[in-house]
Motif scaffolding. Sequence first.
Motif, PDB file in Angstrom:
ATOM      1  N   ARG A   9      47.200 -53.781  27.459  1.00  0.00           N
ATOM      2  CA  ARG A   9      46.871 -55.080  26.845  1.00  0.00           C
ATOM      3  C   ARG A   9      47.295 -56.230  27.746  1.00  0.00           C
ATOM      4  NH1 ARG A   9      46.291 -54.159  20.741  1.00  0.00           N
ATOM      5  NH2 ARG A   9      44.598 -52.637  20.883  1.00  0.00           N
ATOM      6  N   ALA A  10      48.466 -56.092  28.390  1.00  0.00           N
ATOM      7  CA  ALA A  10      48.923 -57.188  29.275  1.00  0.00           C
ATOM      8  C   ALA A  10      47.977 -57.311  30.456  1.00  0.00           C
ATOM      9  CB  ALA A  10      50.345 -56.919  29.760  1.00  0.00           C
ATOM     10  N   SER A  60      44.818 -58.998  29.329  1.00  0.00           N
ATOM     11  CA  SER A  60      45.071 -60.428  29.090  1.00  0.00           C
ATOM     12  C   SER A  60      45.082 -61.216  30.391  1.00  0.00           C
ATOM     13  CB  SER A  60      46.429 -60.677  28.437  1.00  0.00           C
ATOM     14  OG  SER A  60      46.546 -59.984  27.280  1.00  0.00           O
ATOM     15  N   GLU A  61      45.517 -60.559  31.458  1.00  0.00           N
ATOM     16  CA  GLU A  61      45.611 -61.227  32.766  1.00  0.00           C
ATOM     17  C   GLU A  61      44.317 -61.088  33.563  1.00  0.00           C
ATOM     18  OE1 GLU A  61      48.017 -63.108  33.688  1.00  0.00           O
ATOM     19  OE2 GLU A  61      49.646 -62.563  32.314  1.00  0.00           O
ATOM     20  N   ARG A  89      40.738 -52.617  25.284  1.00  0.00           N
ATOM     21  CA  ARG A  89      41.717 -52.922  24.231  1.00  0.00           C
ATOM     22  C   ARG A  89      41.756 -51.807  23.189  1.00  0.00           C
ATOM     23  NH1 ARG A  89      42.888 -56.207  21.042  1.00  0.00           N
ATOM     24  NH2 ARG A  89      44.636 -57.453  21.545  1.00  0.00           N
ATOM     25  N   VAL A 109      54.594 -54.975  29.438  1.00  0.00           N
ATOM     26  CA  VAL A 109      54.139 -56.319  29.816  1.00  0.00           C
ATOM     27  C   VAL A 109      54.834 -56.759  31.115  1.00  0.00           C
ATOM     28  CG1 VAL A 109      54.181 -58.759  29.095  1.00  0.00           C
ATOM     29  CG2 VAL A 109      53.549 -56.972  27.448  1.00  0.00           C
TER      30      VAL A 109
END
Length: 319
Positions: free
Chosen positions: A25-26, A29-30, A54, A269
Amino acid sequence: IKKIGVLTSGGDAPGMNAAIRGVVRAALSEGLEVYGVYDGYLGLYEDRIEKMDRRSVSDVINRGGTFLGSARFPQFKDEAVRQKAIENLNKHGIEALVVIGGDGSYMGAKCLTEMGYPCIGLPGTIDNDVPGTDYTIGYLTALNCVISAIDRLRDTSSSHNRISVIEVMGRYCGDLTMAAAIAGGAEYAIVPEKPYDETQLIEDVVKGIKNGKKHSIIVVTEHITDVHQLSKKIEARTGRETRATILGHVQRGGAPTAFDRVLASRMGVYAVDLLINGHGGRCVGVVSGELVHHDIIDAIENKRRVFDEELYLTAAKLF
Ligand code: ATP
């Protein structure tokens, strides 16, 4: 960096799924692409690598084990095997790898790093035996499992005036045993970090009985002694029924506790942050509540886990 991979290796531990989820997920997101490798270094060698989204990590935060699978793959010590693994990663354009596992898995990650392929190690093992971190992912979940087993054995031992010898996992690290002995109210803890004198232990049990103890709980780390043989000797010397219980793999299963889910998520993360900031060849730890990172080569070669003497002395006063 645009593409990263993630795998779990060695013995599975509750919270590994939460760590994978954190990484996936991290990374998304990036704006990175992220790939999951099945069955640890074995899947890396066999090119079982899949792109994750995801949804690939939906409904896994609460699940024990690792949905990516794990494997023991001793052939990874062979440089030609690792070279093939690196070729597979390059083929997919994957530029760095997050390895979630114990000290053996860290060795693999260290070797890849030395060959010029950057890895980040996250400590995932119930043994708590990884250098550079106060806690490994899975340790506290396993501890709760051991304590609930001790509680149950206490109920039946005290009803029967029986002595219980309980073998706990930890490989060559006594953390799980020490903490479980304190939290489970055991009378004796035998750990690899301290000398073990069987005769002394048996005489202490005899003394305890003379002082009115109705039952005794002795917690022993695996690989120290044969707990069945030890039980026989205690029974012969004391005349009290003595039973050994090897807790075994139940200690590795079950839903991760809140602490492990949060720790694993934070570490996942953090691993992505490290890679985005150009750090490779690092391993992650939590020290006094703060996330930290160390050089993975230095950590493996020079850092040793420090045995918690304070916990040992505390236990000695409670037994
Ligand atoms: P746990 O302690 O929870 O069982 P672990 O990660 O220590 O986990 P190991 O079986 O020791 O478990 O190691 C996992 C894998 O890491 C091995 O099967 C092997 O593929 C790889 N590995 C271990 N040692 C080395 C090494 N010296 N060089 C390269 N790879 C290694």
